[in-house]
Each structure stands twice: as C-alpha cells, then as structure tokens.
Scaffold this motif. Structure first.
Motif, short mmCIF file in Angstrom:
data_model
loop_
_atom_site.label_atom_id
_atom_site.label_comp_id
_atom_site.label_asym_id
_atom_site.label_seq_id
_atom_site.Cartn_x
_atom_site.Cartn_y
_atom_site.Cartn_z
N TRP A 97 0.80 -1.22 0.00
CA TRP A 97 0.00 0.00 0.00
C TRP A 97 0.84 1.28 0.00
O TRP A 97 0.42 2.28 -0.60
CB TRP A 97 -0.99 0.01 1.17
N PRO A 98 2.04 1.34 0.61
CA PRO A 98 2.80 2.60 0.54
C PRO A 98 3.17 3.01 -0.88
O PRO A 98 3.33 4.20 -1.17
CB PRO A 98 4.05 2.30 1.38
N ALA A 156 0.33 5.12 -2.09
CA ALA A 156 -0.16 6.19 -1.21
C ALA A 156 0.37 7.54 -1.67
O ALA A 156 1.39 7.63 -2.36
CB ALA A 156 0.27 5.91 0.23
N ASP A 157 -0.31 8.60 -1.23
CA ASP A 157 0.14 9.95 -1.58
C ASP A 157 1.08 10.49 -0.49
O ASP A 157 1.35 9.82 0.50
CB ASP A 157 -1.05 10.89 -1.79
N SER A 202 -0.08 10.63 3.35
CA SER A 202 -0.63 9.41 3.95
C SER A 202 -0.01 9.09 5.30
O SER A 202 -0.56 8.27 6.04
CB SER A 202 -0.42 8.23 3.00
N LEU A 221 3.22 7.66 6.01
CA LEU A 221 3.73 6.30 5.86
C LEU A 221 4.45 5.84 7.12
O LEU A 221 5.36 6.50 7.59
CB LEU A 221 4.70 6.25 4.68
N ASP A 267 0.66 0.22 11.02
CA ASP A 267 -0.26 -0.79 10.51
C ASP A 267 0.12 -2.21 10.96
O ASP A 267 -0.68 -3.13 10.82
CB ASP A 267 -0.33 -0.74 8.98
N ALA A 293 7.17 9.19 -1.75
CA ALA A 293 5.72 9.00 -1.65
C ALA A 293 5.00 9.83 -2.69
O ALA A 293 5.32 11.00 -2.91
CB ALA A 293 5.23 9.38 -0.25
#
Length: 295
Positions: free
Chosen positions: A41-42, A45-46, A49, A51, A56, A216
């Motif tokens: 998912w990273p 991501a924008d 987000s 990171l 998580d 990112a």
C-alpha cells in the motif's frame, strides 16, 4: 511339518503432501491478499498518507493470527485429519525457531530456511504456510525480535514454505532430482524473501541517496526502479549468503530429512480413512444384542 507361507511385504504407499481443499484455498487466498495489500500500500499512497508500517503492523498481526488458525482448521476439515497434524506442526516450528539464532545476523546465514523448504514439500502448501508463519513468530519470541516487522516476517516465511509445497511432482519426483528441485527453489526463494522484506522497511527509511530512496506519491514505475537499485546496493550480498546456505544444506541433509519427515507423516497416517471391520468370530460375543435365529 508344514510351514505357513509368509505373507509378502506390503508395498510402501508414497506419502503425498496434504492437499489444499476448497476451504483451505479460500483461507490462503484471503490471508495472501491481506499480506500483499499490507506490503504494497505505501507504493500507491500519496505524500499526506503518513507512511509508517509501525502503525499498521499491529492491525496486520491481529488479522493474521485468526487467519492462520482458519487455515489450519480448514485444512483439517478438508482432509479429515486429527491432532497429530497439529502436533507435528508444533514440533517442526520449535525446531525451526531453535535453528534461527544459530545464524541470524551473520552474513545472512539462516539455516531455518532449508527446513522450511523440506517441511513445505512434505506437508503441503497449506500446512507449509502455517508452519512458516508460526516458526517465525516463535523465533521472534525466542530471540527478542518482536517489533513492527514481525507480522511481515511471518507472512514472508509463510509464502516461502507455501511455495515449496506447490512445487510439481510431489508423488513422482524422488531422489537426486527432487533435491535439485528443492535446492533450486530455495536459492531463488531466498532472494524473493529478502526482496519482500526489504520492501517493508524501504518506504520508511529516511536520509538515503536520492537514487534509491522512496518518494511517496511518485509514479509506481519510478519507485520500483529506485527499489531495485536500493535492493542491489544494500541487500543482495546478504541474501546471497542465505541462498547459498539453503542450497548446501538441502543437498547435504535433504535426503535424510525428507525420508524422516515422510516416515513420520506415514506413521501419523494423516490421510488415512478410519474404517471399522469387526471380526466375525467375536462379533456375537461382543454384541450386547445378538440376533435371534428362528428354527
């Protein structure tokens, strides 16, 4: 004096890996999809987000444990096995966890990887995935390696052992050919394990060179190119030690351990179907309500 002819020895039935039934397949697909999303998912991501895999990781761990139990339960339900299979999983996980401290931290030399290859081959992909994950969890507790990386290590090692269970010819390829197949898989999969685990940490390491650092919100191809450069610069040599050791141990000890694992699996009779065939000579004596014969 006549001798009773001796019965010919029964042929040894080949031990096949535990197959994946429909329920176990669903559980494995579900946990793998969650794992792919957690690792990747990273990359999608924008910049806003926030990171941090440390945030998580607890959620991934909380989702991973019941799914691992679900894979075990589904595999047992699909194949009609009993507690002996769970006991063998526990023993192999304990052995794997004890092997990890022997080489972890020294040029990537980790002897537990070759055991995961052999056990995954014998037990099959479902139990192989659970074994890899539980082994990594137990070794983290044993070595004090509990941290935000642990659930990611559990997933990666689960996939590593699952792949060994999916290799072709489990009931046909034997001997030297099988050892070469397992050694080749262990060599390639050792690099794959290192690359996947590097992806987990790469997105949160600050202060690296512009050409290898994660940006990112940048396009996916650009970040993947930087990741390849990062992996080659920082981890290729470490993973090479792991891969070479896995090959050497598989070729040197694999034949003996495969026979031992298959013998234990055969004696445990995971895939045996329970049947009841009462002896006619004792059926009347043991039957509380013998039939009444009318003249």
């Amino acid at each position: 004096m006549s001798r009773t002819p001796s019965r010919p020895p029964r042929p040894v039935r080949p031990v096949r890996p535990v197959r994946i039934g429909p329920r176990a397949a669903v559980a494995l697909v579900l946990v793998s999809l969650i794992g792919v999303a957690a690792f990747g998912w990273p990359l999608l991501a924008d910049r806003q987000s926030g990171l941090a895999h440390s945030q998580d990781a607890p959620w991934l761990f909380a989702a991973l444990l019941p799914l691992l139990v679900g894979v075990v339960v589904a595999t047992i339900a699909d194949n009609g096995m009993d507690a002996k299979a769970v006991a063998m999983l526990g023993v192999l996980a304990a052995v794997g966890a004890a092997l990890r401290p022997l080489g972890a931290g020294t040029a990537g030399l980790e002897p537990m990887f070759f055991l995961m290859v052999l056990a995954g081959r014998v037990l099959g992909p479902g139990f192989g995935f659970v074994l890899g994950s539980v082994t990594m969890f137990a070794s983290a507790l044993l070595t004090g390696g509990v941290g935000p990386w642990m659930p990611f290590q559990m997933l990666s090692m689960g996939w590593f052992a699952l792949g060994a269970g999916l290799l072709p010819g489990p009931d046909r390829i034997r001997g030297r050919a099988e050892l070469l197949l397992l050694a080749g898989y262990g060599f390639v999969a050792a690099f794959a394990y290192g690359a996947v685990m590097n992806l987990q940490g790469w997105t949160i390491i600050p202060g690296m060179n512009e050409g290898i650092s994660f940006h990112a919100g940048e396009p996916l191809p650009a970040n993947l190119a930087r990741f390849v450069a990062y992996y080659l610069a920082t981890s290729l040599g470490w993973d090479l030690g792991r891969a070479v050791l896995t090959v050497v141990l598989t070729l040197a000890l694999g034949g003996t351990l495969l026979r031992a694992l298959r013998r234990a699996t055969r004696k445990a009779a995971f895939d045996a179907t329970a049947t009841f065939d009462p002896d006619p000579a004792t059926a009347t004596a043991t039957d509380p309500c013998p039939p009444v014969h009318r003249g």
